[in-house]
Scaffold this active site. Structure first.
Site, PDB file in Angstrom:
ATOM      1  N   LYS A   5      14.021   7.467   2.527  1.00 29.65           N
ATOM      2  CA  LYS A   5      13.573   6.477   3.515  1.00 29.65           C
ATOM      3  C   LYS A   5      14.741   5.763   4.201  1.00 29.65           C
ATOM      4  O   LYS A   5      14.536   5.053   5.188  1.00 29.65           O
ATOM      5  CB  LYS A   5      12.672   5.427   2.837  1.00 29.65           C
ATOM      6  N   GLU A  18      -0.323  -5.765   5.669  1.00 30.06           N
ATOM      7  CA  GLU A  18       1.001  -5.798   5.025  1.00 30.06           C
ATOM      8  C   GLU A  18       1.886  -6.839   5.720  1.00 30.06           C
ATOM      9  O   GLU A  18       2.598  -7.604   5.073  1.00 30.06           O
ATOM     10  CB  GLU A  18       1.650  -4.422   5.102  1.00 30.06           C
ATOM     11  N   THR A  47       0.857  -1.205   0.000  1.00 31.94           N
ATOM     12  CA  THR A  47       0.000   0.000   0.000  1.00 31.94           C
ATOM     13  C   THR A  47       0.884   1.244   0.000  1.00 31.94           C
ATOM     14  O   THR A  47       1.962   1.239   0.600  1.00 31.94           O
ATOM     15  CB  THR A  47      -0.884  -0.011   1.265  1.00 31.94           C
ATOM     16  N   GLY A  74       2.649   4.002   7.673  1.00 29.11           N
ATOM     17  CA  GLY A  74       2.269   5.397   7.457  1.00 29.11           C
ATOM     18  C   GLY A  74       0.914   5.517   6.770  1.00 29.11           C
ATOM     19  O   GLY A  74       0.202   6.503   6.954  1.00 29.11           O
ATOM     20  N   LYS A  76       6.900   0.575   8.858  1.00 27.32           N
ATOM     21  CA  LYS A  76       5.806   0.686   7.906  1.00 27.32           C
ATOM     22  C   LYS A  76       4.518   1.041   8.658  1.00 27.32           C
ATOM     23  O   LYS A  76       4.440   0.937   9.860  1.00 27.32           O
ATOM     24  CB  LYS A  76       5.601  -0.646   7.171  1.00 27.32           C
ATOM     25  N   ALA A 124       7.939   1.470   2.197  1.00 24.63           N
ATOM     26  CA  ALA A 124       8.268   1.582   3.621  1.00 24.63           C
ATOM     27  C   ALA A 124       8.401   3.054   3.981  1.00 24.63           C
ATOM     28  O   ALA A 124       8.617   3.906   3.113  1.00 24.63           O
ATOM     29  CB  ALA A 124       9.565   0.847   3.932  1.00 24.63           C
TER      30      ALA A 124
HETATM   31  C1  5RP Z   1       1.411   1.856   4.285  1.00 24.62           C
HETATM   32  C2  5RP Z   1       2.876   1.727   4.246  1.00 24.62           C
HETATM   33  C3  5RP Z   1       3.607   2.359   3.105  1.00 24.62           C
HETATM   34  O1  5RP Z   1       4.365   1.384   2.461  1.00 24.62           O
HETATM   35  C4  5RP Z   1       4.499   3.445   3.630  1.00 24.62           C
HETATM   36  O2  5RP Z   1       3.734   4.365   4.369  1.00 24.62           O
HETATM   37  C5  5RP Z   1       5.234   4.172   2.488  1.00 24.62           C
HETATM   38  O3  5RP Z   1       4.317   4.925   1.747  1.00 24.62           O
HETATM   39  P1  5RP Z   1       4.740   5.742   0.467  1.00 24.62           P
HETATM   40  O4  5RP Z   1       5.129   4.754  -0.589  1.00 24.62           O
HETATM   41  O5  5RP Z   1       3.483   6.514   0.111  1.00 24.62           O
HETATM   42  O6  5RP Z   1       5.872   6.665   0.831  1.00 24.62           O
HETATM   43  O7  5RP Z   1       3.502   1.146   5.094  1.00 24.62           O
HETATM   44  O8  5RP Z   1       0.886   1.361   5.477  1.00 24.62           O
END
Ligand code: 5RP
Length: 220
Positions: free
Chosen positions: A119, A101, A26, A94, A92, A81
């Site tokens: 990251k 996941e 996600t 966010g 993870k 991530a």
């Molecule tokens: C969702 C997650 C996402 O992988 C993480 O937040 C990274 O998001 P993005 O690719 O938008 O930077 O863990 O629960």
């Protein structure tokens, strides 16, 4: 950073084989991966999705979405991530999808994590650590995590100051001010607290491959 995310997602296509059932995470980086899969949606058998958000995007490309239970073990899981350390251990959640996941990562033979360079960290914890919690246990879990870690739990709200509710009907605590020197121990300790559904530390089951987007992408 969106171009770096796209480049990482495109590189992850190297791991996709014809006829595969692909585990899909996600977030905005994964959205690029789903769009890449969508260029030839019938090349794969389908996907197992970690969120309603990813399911909708997969279906919009004509990719069939399967339940994990009958699918059994998956060959490949691709996800983003919020933080990644040199040992491929991750924070993870966010996007509040951490529990599904984590389940799909555990069910997968190979976990390919796609990130932009922002990251990468030496020590996890700059990004607030998400914890999915049963709503009635919110305050209890916040107190216990504060005592256990010294961090500061914050109840996640949306822009309208409403509680963020996960796809599983639970709430999120984000733990600020951590420096996670032993991620496996912290993951295990937080998992022990009654009311915790899952913690967004992916240390016991870290990523197998990390792709850092760039020209060219770096594969760790
Ligand atoms: C969702 C997650 C996402 O992988 C993480 O937040 C990274 O998001 P993005 O690719 O938008 O930077 O863990 O629960």
């Amino acid at each position: 950073m969106s171009e770096a995310k796209r480049l990482a997602a495109e590189k992850a296509m190297d791991y996709v084989e014809d006829g595969m059932l692909v585990g899909v995470g996600t977030g905005s980086t994964v959205a690029y991966f789903i769009d890449a899969l969508g260029r030839d949606p019938h090349r794969i058998k389908g996907a197992v999705s970690s969120s309603e958000q990813s399911t909708a995007r997969l279906k919009s490309h004509g990719i069939e979405v399967f339940d994990l239970n009958p699918a059994g073990q998956l060959a490949l899981y691709v996800d983003g991530a919020d933080e990644c350390d040199p040992h491929k251990r991750l924070i993870k959640g966010g996007g509040a999808a951490l529990t599904r996941e984590k389940i799909i990562a555990e069910a997968s033979h190979k976990f390919v994590c796609i990130v932009d360079p922002s990251k990468q960290v030496d020590v996890l914890g700059r990004f607030p650590l998400p914890v999915e919690v049963i709503p009635m246990a919110r305050s209890l879990v916040a107190r216990e995590i504060a005592a256990l870690t010294g961090g500061q739990p914050v109840f996640r709200m949306d822009a309208e100051e409403r509680a963020v509710i996960t796809d599983n009907g639970n709430v999120i605590l984000d733990i600020h001010q951590l420096s996670i020197t032993d991620p496996v121990a912290m993951e295990q300790a937080i998992n022990q607290i009654p009311g915790v559904v899952s913690v967004g530390l992916f240390a016991r089951r870290a990523a197998d491959v990390v792709i850092v987007g760039g020209e060219p992408p770096v594969v760790l």
